[in-house]
Scaffold this active site. Structure first.
Site, PDB file in Angstrom:
ATOM      1  N   ASN A   1     -22.286  75.725  48.501  1.00  0.00           N
ATOM      2  CA  ASN A   1     -23.356  76.623  48.940  1.00  0.00           C
ATOM      3  C   ASN A   1     -23.077  78.076  48.559  1.00  0.00           C
ATOM      4  O   ASN A   1     -21.944  78.480  48.364  1.00  0.00           O
ATOM      5  CB  ASN A   1     -23.512  76.522  50.460  1.00  0.00           C
ATOM      6  CG  ASN A   1     -22.358  77.178  51.166  1.00  0.00           C
ATOM      7  OD1 ASN A   1     -22.306  78.397  51.281  1.00  0.00           O
ATOM      8  ND2 ASN A   1     -21.416  76.391  51.617  1.00  0.00           N
TER       9      ASN A   1
ATOM     10  N   LYS B   1     -16.117  80.435  63.331  1.00  0.00           N
ATOM     11  CA  LYS B   1     -16.362  81.649  62.540  1.00  0.00           C
ATOM     12  C   LYS B   1     -17.787  82.121  62.749  1.00  0.00           C
ATOM     13  O   LYS B   1     -18.699  81.306  62.860  1.00  0.00           O
ATOM     14  CB  LYS B   1     -16.121  81.358  61.059  1.00  0.00           C
ATOM     15  CG  LYS B   1     -16.232  82.594  60.164  1.00  0.00           C
ATOM     16  CD  LYS B   1     -15.577  82.367  58.815  1.00  0.00           C
ATOM     17  CE  LYS B   1     -16.521  81.833  57.781  1.00  0.00           C
ATOM     18  NZ  LYS B   1     -15.854  81.634  56.484  1.00  0.00           N
TER      19      LYS B   1
ATOM     20  N   LYS C   1     -20.785  85.349  61.605  1.00  0.00           N
ATOM     21  CA  LYS C   1     -21.162  86.384  60.659  1.00  0.00           C
ATOM     22  C   LYS C   1     -21.162  87.749  61.326  1.00  0.00           C
ATOM     23  O   LYS C   1     -21.533  87.866  62.507  1.00  0.00           O
ATOM     24  CB  LYS C   1     -22.555  86.077  60.105  1.00  0.00           C
ATOM     25  CG  LYS C   1     -22.594  84.790  59.313  1.00  0.00           C
ATOM     26  CD  LYS C   1     -21.705  84.874  58.095  1.00  0.00           C
ATOM     27  CE  LYS C   1     -21.494  83.539  57.460  1.00  0.00           C
ATOM     28  NZ  LYS C   1     -20.590  83.589  56.302  1.00  0.00           N
TER      29      LYS C   1
ATOM     30  N   ASP D   1     -16.824  87.127  59.448  1.00  0.00           N
ATOM     31  CA  ASP D   1     -17.090  87.150  58.004  1.00  0.00           C
ATOM     32  C   ASP D   1     -18.171  88.175  57.701  1.00  0.00           C
ATOM     33  O   ASP D   1     -19.326  88.016  58.112  1.00  0.00           O
ATOM     34  CB  ASP D   1     -17.562  85.746  57.578  1.00  0.00           C
ATOM     35  CG  ASP D   1     -17.756  85.628  56.076  1.00  0.00           C
ATOM     36  OD1 ASP D   1     -17.555  86.629  55.361  1.00  0.00           O
ATOM     37  OD2 ASP D   1     -18.090  84.515  55.618  1.00  0.00           O
TER      38      ASP D   1
ATOM     39  N   GLU E   1     -12.885  88.550  57.346  1.00  0.00           N
ATOM     40  CA  GLU E   1     -13.161  88.007  56.002  1.00  0.00           C
ATOM     41  C   GLU E   1     -14.108  88.861  55.168  1.00  0.00           C
ATOM     42  O   GLU E   1     -15.103  89.371  55.680  1.00  0.00           O
ATOM     43  CB  GLU E   1     -13.759  86.596  56.190  1.00  0.00           C
ATOM     44  CG  GLU E   1     -14.252  85.935  54.920  1.00  0.00           C
ATOM     45  CD  GLU E   1     -14.759  84.515  55.185  1.00  0.00           C
ATOM     46  OE1 GLU E   1     -14.339  83.874  56.168  1.00  0.00           O
ATOM     47  OE2 GLU E   1     -15.597  84.044  54.390  1.00  0.00           O
TER      48      GLU E   1
ATOM     49  N   GLU F   1     -13.739  83.795  48.246  1.00  0.00           N
ATOM     50  CA  GLU F   1     -14.761  82.770  47.973  1.00  0.00           C
ATOM     51  C   GLU F   1     -15.669  83.154  46.820  1.00  0.00           C
ATOM     52  O   GLU F   1     -16.322  82.294  46.245  1.00  0.00           O
ATOM     53  CB  GLU F   1     -15.599  82.489  49.234  1.00  0.00           C
ATOM     54  CG  GLU F   1     -16.536  83.614  49.605  1.00  0.00           C
ATOM     55  CD  GLU F   1     -17.420  83.305  50.811  1.00  0.00           C
ATOM     56  OE1 GLU F   1     -16.879  83.154  51.917  1.00  0.00           O
ATOM     57  OE2 GLU F   1     -18.641  83.234  50.635  1.00  0.00           O
TER      58      GLU F   1
ATOM     59  N   ASP G   1     -12.875  78.612  46.128  1.00  0.00           N
ATOM     60  CA  ASP G   1     -13.606  77.348  46.322  1.00  0.00           C
ATOM     61  C   ASP G   1     -13.736  76.695  44.949  1.00  0.00           C
ATOM     62  O   ASP G   1     -14.473  77.174  44.086  1.00  0.00           O
ATOM     63  CB  ASP G   1     -14.981  77.679  46.924  1.00  0.00           C
ATOM     64  CG  ASP G   1     -15.878  76.456  47.109  1.00  0.00           C
ATOM     65  OD1 ASP G   1     -15.554  75.385  46.584  1.00  0.00           O
ATOM     66  OD2 ASP G   1     -16.919  76.603  47.778  1.00  0.00           O
TER      67      ASP G   1
ATOM     68  N   HIS H   1     -13.198  78.052  50.959  1.00  0.00           N
ATOM     69  CA  HIS H   1     -14.606  78.153  51.354  1.00  0.00           C
ATOM     70  C   HIS H   1     -15.320  76.854  50.985  1.00  0.00           C
ATOM     71  O   HIS H   1     -14.906  76.129  50.089  1.00  0.00           O
ATOM     72  CB  HIS H   1     -15.224  79.312  50.560  1.00  0.00           C
ATOM     73  CG  HIS H   1     -16.724  79.355  50.533  1.00  0.00           C
ATOM     74  ND1 HIS H   1     -17.469  78.723  49.563  1.00  0.00           N
ATOM     75  CD2 HIS H   1     -17.608  79.966  51.357  1.00  0.00           C
ATOM     76  CE1 HIS H   1     -18.757  78.955  49.780  1.00  0.00           C
ATOM     77  NE2 HIS H   1     -18.876  79.699  50.866  1.00  0.00           N
TER      78      HIS H   1
ATOM     79  N   GLU I   1     -12.575  74.910  55.386  1.00  0.00           N
ATOM     80  CA  GLU I   1     -13.748  75.315  56.169  1.00  0.00           C
ATOM     81  C   GLU I   1     -14.575  74.086  56.534  1.00  0.00           C
ATOM     82  O   GLU I   1     -14.476  73.037  55.897  1.00  0.00           O
ATOM     83  CB  GLU I   1     -14.594  76.280  55.320  1.00  0.00           C
ATOM     84  CG  GLU I   1     -15.800  76.831  56.047  1.00  0.00           C
ATOM     85  CD  GLU I   1     -16.414  78.046  55.346  1.00  0.00           C
ATOM     86  OE1 GLU I   1     -16.135  78.266  54.160  1.00  0.00           O
ATOM     87  OE2 GLU I   1     -17.175  78.767  56.012  1.00  0.00           O
TER      88      GLU I   1
HETATM   89  O1  LIG Z   1     -22.657  82.607  54.398  1.00  0.00           O
HETATM   90  C1  LIG Z   1     -22.114  82.223  53.371  1.00  0.00           C
HETATM   91  O2  LIG Z   1     -22.445  82.595  52.228  1.00  0.00           O
HETATM   92  C2  LIG Z   1     -20.952  81.295  53.469  1.00  0.00           C
HETATM   93  C3  LIG Z   1     -19.678  81.991  53.687  1.00  0.00           C
HETATM   94  O3  LIG Z   1     -19.504  83.157  53.431  1.00  0.00           O
HETATM   95  C4  LIG Z   1     -18.557  81.261  54.278  1.00  0.00           C
HETATM   96  O4  LIG Z   1     -18.722  80.098  54.592  1.00  0.00           O
HETATM   97  O5  LIG Z   1     -17.494  81.850  54.419  1.00  0.00           O
HETATM   98 MG   LIG Z   2     -17.415  83.770  53.723  1.00  0.00          MG
END
Ligand SMILES: O=C([O-])CC(=O)C(=O)O
Ligand SMILES: [Mg+2]
Length: 389
Positions: free
Chosen positions: A55, A183, A185, A214, A240, A266, A293, A323, A342
């Protein structure tokens, strides 16, 4: 007779959702799935290796269909098989795929090749009749397999109408599902609001050691330092991707002032990019984590070169927690001794998550004892992959 690739198929499939990190929303996200069929017969059926891209990057259908799939199909059998011609050779295939590709400016060809590479390794392990993690441990590692791999639950996305209660409920769900670390955001709202979100999640997970944040590369240096200052007393498990993934100086300057563990990588898609991070990013092998990744960055063949480079620079495979939350990296973690992987229990289905009958317990998950990467043991994923045949 040398074995042959009979066909390679590709399809773009949606993984869209209403989630948002600090940089992108996933309303148009998709991924490529591929199937490489060989003329080898196992259990009465031709061996088919499957792969998909991780992803965060869109389906590289054009690159695959116009360039890399034809290049692989046109290769002479001896250029893609082992010396006996009894199995595919992922390293030779990498060289075939990279023919007439200039160095640098890696772009998203790394995603296309990473997707094919996953299917190649799946086929290789199926032809050998062993799980990929076992093949890796025996042929590339020291023979030891981690029977259980540490996994953390990645989520905590921004979503329309998602408040603190919904965020807490999401995290409670992960703990109930057997995860110990989660985790979330950050960087998609003001620092004050993100701190409120962090405190809400800490009430659920207990201590900062159970929480990773993150920022998805959102901050400039000043913001990255200010955010670090605001959260440092929580002693989070990691902080992160604070700034742009290619801004090694930002990472190095942040490392000078932020006192706890950091993670990134990542969005570094090559050995050279990873080397630059190690050379110039100021990261600390005693505390920090690397998240390259394979499915986004030229595949496991390139990942093995990255592991070699890390070793030469005093880092260990135990600094790596990739990742992507996919079974490919879970196999690498179990077979080559990474620190973990992850996991996306709630998002990016059917690619996120692991074998159906292997529950996460105390933050660890086991792998099925079936040949290949193990896609056949994850029903919703296998149902989708089979539509290629
Ligand atoms: O939200 C995303 O792009 C995924 C991401 O950074 C992660 O899983 O660390
Ligand atoms: Mg990330």
């Amino acid at each position: 007779m040398l074995l042959k690739i009979v066909s390679i198929k590709e399809k773009a499939v949606p993984i869209s959702s209403s989630i948002r990190n600090s940089f992108i929303d996933f309303s148009k996200m998709n991924a490529s799935i591929v199937a490489i069929q060989t003329d080898v017969i196992r259990d009465g059926k031709p061996v088919i290796g499957y792969g998909f891209n991780s992803n965060g990057r869109y389906a590289p259908s054009g690159l695959l269909r116009e360039r890399f799939i034809p290049r692989l199909l046109e290769a002479a059998p001896e250029d893609i098989t082992n010396n006996e011609g009894t199995n595919l050779d992922p390293h030779k295939i990498f060289n075939v795929l990279m023919t007439n590709e200039k160095p640098g400016g890696h772009g998203e060809r790394t995603v296309a090749i990473g997707t094919l590479d996953m299917a190649v390794w799946d086929a290789v392990a199926k032809i050998e009749g062993v799980p990929l993690y076992k093949l890796l441990a025996d042929q590339y590692g020291d023979g030891t397999i981690d029977e259980k791999v540490f996994v953390y639950a990645a989520g905590g996305y921004y979503m329309p109408n998602k408040g603190l209660i919904e965020l807490q409920d999401e995290m409670k769900g992960y703990l109930e599902a057997g995860y110990t670390k989660v985790k979330m955001k950050v960087g998609g709202d003001s620092i004050a609001e993100d701190v409120r979100r962090i405190e809400a999640v800490l009430k659920v997970v207990g201590s900062g050691d159970n929480l990773l944040v993150d920022a998805n590369g959102r901050f400039n240096l000043k913001e990255a330092i200010a955010f670090g200052e605001a959260v440092k007393d929580y002693k989070l498990y990691w902080y992160e991707e604070a700034g742009d993934p290619l801004d090694y100086e930002l990472q190095a300057k942040l490392s000078e002032v932020y006192p706890h563990a950091m993670a990134t990588g990542e969005n570094l898609f090559s050995l050279q990019d990873a080397t630059n991070l190690i050379r110039h990013g100021g990261m600390n092998p005693k505390t920090d984590f690397l998240q390259f990744d394979c499915a986004l960055s030229y595949g496991l063949t390139e990942y093995m070169r990255i592991l070699e480079m890390l070793k030469e620079n005093g880092w260990s495979s135990r600094n790596c927690i990739p990742h992507g939350g996919h079974q490919m990296s879970l196999n690498i973690a179990a077979g080559l001794g990474l620190a973990g992987n992850e996991s996306y229990p709630g998002v990016f289905q059917p690619f996120g998550g692991f074998a159906d009958n292997y529950k996460v317990e105390n933050g660890h998950v086991g792998l099925p004892d079936i040949p290949g990467v193990g896609f056949e043991a994850k029903e919703n994923l296998y149902t989708l992959l089979k539509t290629l045949n």
